[in-house]
Design a protein around this motif. Structure first.
Motif, PDB file in Angstrom:
ATOM      1  N   ARG A 158      46.797  44.462  29.807  1.00  0.00           N
ATOM      2  CA  ARG A 158      47.141  44.873  31.314  1.00  0.00           C
ATOM      3  C   ARG A 158      46.137  45.783  31.533  1.00  0.00           C
ATOM      4  O   ARG A 158      46.300  46.916  31.215  1.00  0.00           O
ATOM      5  CB  ARG A 158      48.427  45.410  31.302  1.00  0.00           C
ATOM      6  N   GLY A 159      45.194  45.529  32.434  1.00  0.00           N
ATOM      7  CA  GLY A 159      44.101  46.256  32.977  1.00  0.00           C
ATOM      8  C   GLY A 159      44.488  46.870  34.430  1.00  0.00           C
ATOM      9  O   GLY A 159      45.015  47.994  34.288  1.00  0.00           O
ATOM     10  N   CYS A 160      44.265  46.089  35.381  1.00  0.00           N
ATOM     11  CA  CYS A 160      44.725  46.434  36.764  1.00  0.00           C
ATOM     12  C   CYS A 160      46.088  46.005  36.963  1.00  0.00           C
ATOM     13  O   CYS A 160      46.667  46.872  37.993  1.00  0.00           O
ATOM     14  CB  CYS A 160      43.783  46.136  37.605  1.00  0.00           C
ATOM     15  N   ASP A 161      46.659  45.165  36.616  1.00  0.00           N
ATOM     16  CA  ASP A 161      48.032  44.504  37.028  1.00  0.00           C
ATOM     17  C   ASP A 161      47.683  44.254  38.494  1.00  0.00           C
ATOM     18  O   ASP A 161      48.903  44.011  39.159  1.00  0.00           O
ATOM     19  CB  ASP A 161      48.996  45.638  36.779  1.00  0.00           C
ATOM     20  N   LEU A 162      46.528  43.761  39.138  1.00  0.00           N
ATOM     21  CA  LEU A 162      46.268  43.604  40.571  1.00  0.00           C
ATOM     22  C   LEU A 162      45.435  42.277  40.663  1.00  0.00           C
ATOM     23  O   LEU A 162      45.056  42.055  41.730  1.00  0.00           O
ATOM     24  CB  LEU A 162      45.720  44.519  41.052  1.00  0.00           C
ATOM     25  N   GLY A 163      45.134  41.827  39.745  1.00  0.00           N
ATOM     26  CA  GLY A 163      44.298  40.293  39.710  1.00  0.00           C
ATOM     27  C   GLY A 163      42.888  40.621  39.948  1.00  0.00           C
ATOM     28  O   GLY A 163      41.906  39.919  40.340  1.00  0.00           O
ATOM     29  N   ALA A 164      42.318  42.076  39.519  1.00  0.00           N
ATOM     30  CA  ALA A 164      41.032  42.574  39.831  1.00  0.00           C
ATOM     31  C   ALA A 164      40.002  42.607  38.481  1.00  0.00           C
ATOM     32  O   ALA A 164      38.751  42.815  38.684  1.00  0.00           O
ATOM     33  CB  ALA A 164      40.981  43.775  40.476  1.00  0.00           C
ATOM     34  N   CYS A 165      40.832  42.392  37.174  1.00  0.00           N
ATOM     35  CA  CYS A 165      39.885  42.758  36.206  1.00  0.00           C
ATOM     36  C   CYS A 165      39.844  41.758  35.207  1.00  0.00           C
ATOM     37  O   CYS A 165      38.784  41.589  34.401  1.00  0.00           O
ATOM     38  CB  CYS A 165      40.201  44.156  35.596  1.00  0.00           C
ATOM     39  N   GLY A 166      40.632  40.528  35.219  1.00  0.00           N
ATOM     40  CA  GLY A 166      40.577  39.656  34.210  1.00  0.00           C
ATOM     41  C   GLY A 166      41.074  39.849  32.708  1.00  0.00           C
ATOM     42  O   GLY A 166      41.096  39.010  31.859  1.00  0.00           O
ATOM     43  N   ALA A 167      41.392  41.084  32.390  1.00  0.00           N
ATOM     44  CA  ALA A 167      41.922  41.445  31.172  1.00  0.00           C
ATOM     45  C   ALA A 167      43.023  40.681  30.684  1.00  0.00           C
ATOM     46  O   ALA A 167      43.244  40.474  29.412  1.00  0.00           O
ATOM     47  CB  ALA A 167      42.313  42.926  31.049  1.00  0.00           C
ATOM     48  N   CYS A 168      43.806  40.096  31.569  1.00  0.00           N
ATOM     49  CA  CYS A 168      45.149  39.522  31.095  1.00  0.00           C
ATOM     50  C   CYS A 168      44.848  38.122  31.323  1.00  0.00           C
ATOM     51  O   CYS A 168      46.056  37.269  31.429  1.00  0.00           O
ATOM     52  CB  CYS A 168      46.160  39.934  32.397  1.00  0.00           C
ATOM     53  N   SER A 169      43.716  37.414  31.232  1.00  0.00           N
ATOM     54  CA  SER A 169      43.497  35.979  31.202  1.00  0.00           C
ATOM     55  C   SER A 169      43.865  35.291  29.911  1.00  0.00           C
ATOM     56  O   SER A 169      44.034  35.670  28.847  1.00  0.00           O
ATOM     57  CB  SER A 169      41.954  35.683  31.150  1.00  0.00           C
ATOM     58  N   SER A 173      47.396  36.341  34.110  1.00  0.00           N
ATOM     59  CA  SER A 173      48.857  36.199  33.874  1.00  0.00           C
ATOM     60  C   SER A 173      49.621  37.295  34.666  1.00  0.00           C
ATOM     61  O   SER A 173      50.674  37.352  34.860  1.00  0.00           O
ATOM     62  CB  SER A 173      49.071  36.573  32.368  1.00  0.00           C
ATOM     63  N   CYS A 174      48.808  38.435  35.126  1.00  0.00           N
ATOM     64  CA  CYS A 174      49.583  39.357  35.840  1.00  0.00           C
ATOM     65  C   CYS A 174      49.649  38.944  37.326  1.00  0.00           C
ATOM     66  O   CYS A 174      50.523  39.520  38.057  1.00  0.00           O
ATOM     67  CB  CYS A 174      48.482  40.704  36.045  1.00  0.00           C
ATOM     68  N   LEU A 175      49.328  37.796  37.637  1.00  0.00           N
ATOM     69  CA  LEU A 175      49.489  37.208  39.103  1.00  0.00           C
ATOM     70  C   LEU A 175      50.377  36.092  39.019  1.00  0.00           C
ATOM     71  O   LEU A 175      50.582  35.649  40.218  1.00  0.00           O
ATOM     72  CB  LEU A 175      48.075  37.003  39.763  1.00  0.00           C
TER      73      LEU A 175
HETATM   74  S1  FES Z   1      45.340  42.836  34.681  1.00  0.00           S
HETATM   75 FE1  FES Z   1      43.560  43.035  35.921  1.00  0.00          FE
HETATM   76  S2  FES Z   1      43.531  40.793  36.493  1.00  0.00           S
HETATM   77 FE2  FES Z   1      45.448  41.054  35.481  1.00  0.00          FE
END
Ligand code: FES
Ligand code: FES
Length: 158
Positions: A39-50, A60-62
Motif C-alpha cells: 500500500r503506497g498511495c492508496d490512490l492509484g498513483a504509485c503502482g505499488a499495489c499492482s 488493487s487499491c482502486l
Molecule cells: S497503492 Fe499506490 S497505486 Fe495503489
C-alpha cells in the motif's frame, strides 16, 4: 453489512467475509495476510499495489474486492514455483533492480504483464508501460535493465 465472497488467489480459493466497500488491496493484505502487495498511495498513483487479474496488471487499491470475484488473481507470493523465484524476480536480484524494495512487488507484477504481452520488448516500450509504477530509490535504469534481462532469460516464454 458483511458479505461472503470467494476469491481465487494464486491458485487457492479463499472464502472471506468482507464489507462491500473494501478494496482488493485491503482484503489481500488485511484478510488474507498477503502483505507482499504494498500500500503506497492508496490512490492509484504509485503502482505499488499492482497484481494480475486474468493475466493483466491492475491497481488493487482502486478495485473493490467484490469486482475480483471470478477472476484469477496473482500476487507476488504466487509468482515463483516450487520454492524457486520466478525468472523476473531472479533478474531483479541479479541486476540489482531494487534498493529499499517497497515498489518492487508492484514493479515485478507489472513486468510480468508486460513480458506476457510482449516477450521481447524494447527498452522504450518497457519504460512506457512501466510509467505507472513509481520508485523513489533506483532512478529506474536498473529496473528497466532487470526487465530486459528477464526477457532474455525467459526466451520469449511466459
Ligand atoms: S497503492 Fe499506490 S497505486 Fe495503489
Ligand atoms: S526500490 Fe525503493 S521505492 Fe523502489
Amino acid at each position: 453489512m458483511k458479505q461472503a465472497i470467494a476469491l481465487n488467489v494464486n491458485g487457492d480459493i479463499y472464502e472471506v467475509l468482507i464489507s462491500p466497500n473494501q478494496t482488493l488491496l485491503e482484503v489481500l493484505r488485511d484478510k488474507l495476510g498477503l502483505t507482499g502487495t504494498k500500500r503506497g498511495c492508496d490512490l492509484g498513483a504509485c503502482g505499488a499495489c499492482s497484481v494480475l487479474l486474468d493475466g493483466e496488471a491492475y491497481l488493487s487499491c482502486l478495485m473493490l474486492a467484490v469486482d475480483a470475484v471470478g477472476k484469477e488473481i496473482v500476487t507476488i507470493e504466487g509468482l515463483g514455483e516450487g520454492g524457486e523465484l520466478h525468472p523476473i524476480q531472479k533478474s531483479f536480484v541479479e541486476v540489482g533492480g531494487l534498493q529499499c524494495g517497497f515498489c518492487t512487488p508492484g514493479i515485478v507484477m507489472t513486468a510480468k504483464a508486460i513480458l506476457d504481452e510482449e516477450p521481447e520488448p524494447t527498452e522504450e516500450s518497457v519504460k512506457k508501460k512501466m510509467a505507472g509504477n513509481l520508485c523513489r530509490c533506483t532512478g529506474y535504469k536498473k529496473v528497466v535493465e532487470a526487465v530486459m534481462d528477464a526477457s532474455g532469460k525467459m526466451g520469449g516464454k511466459r
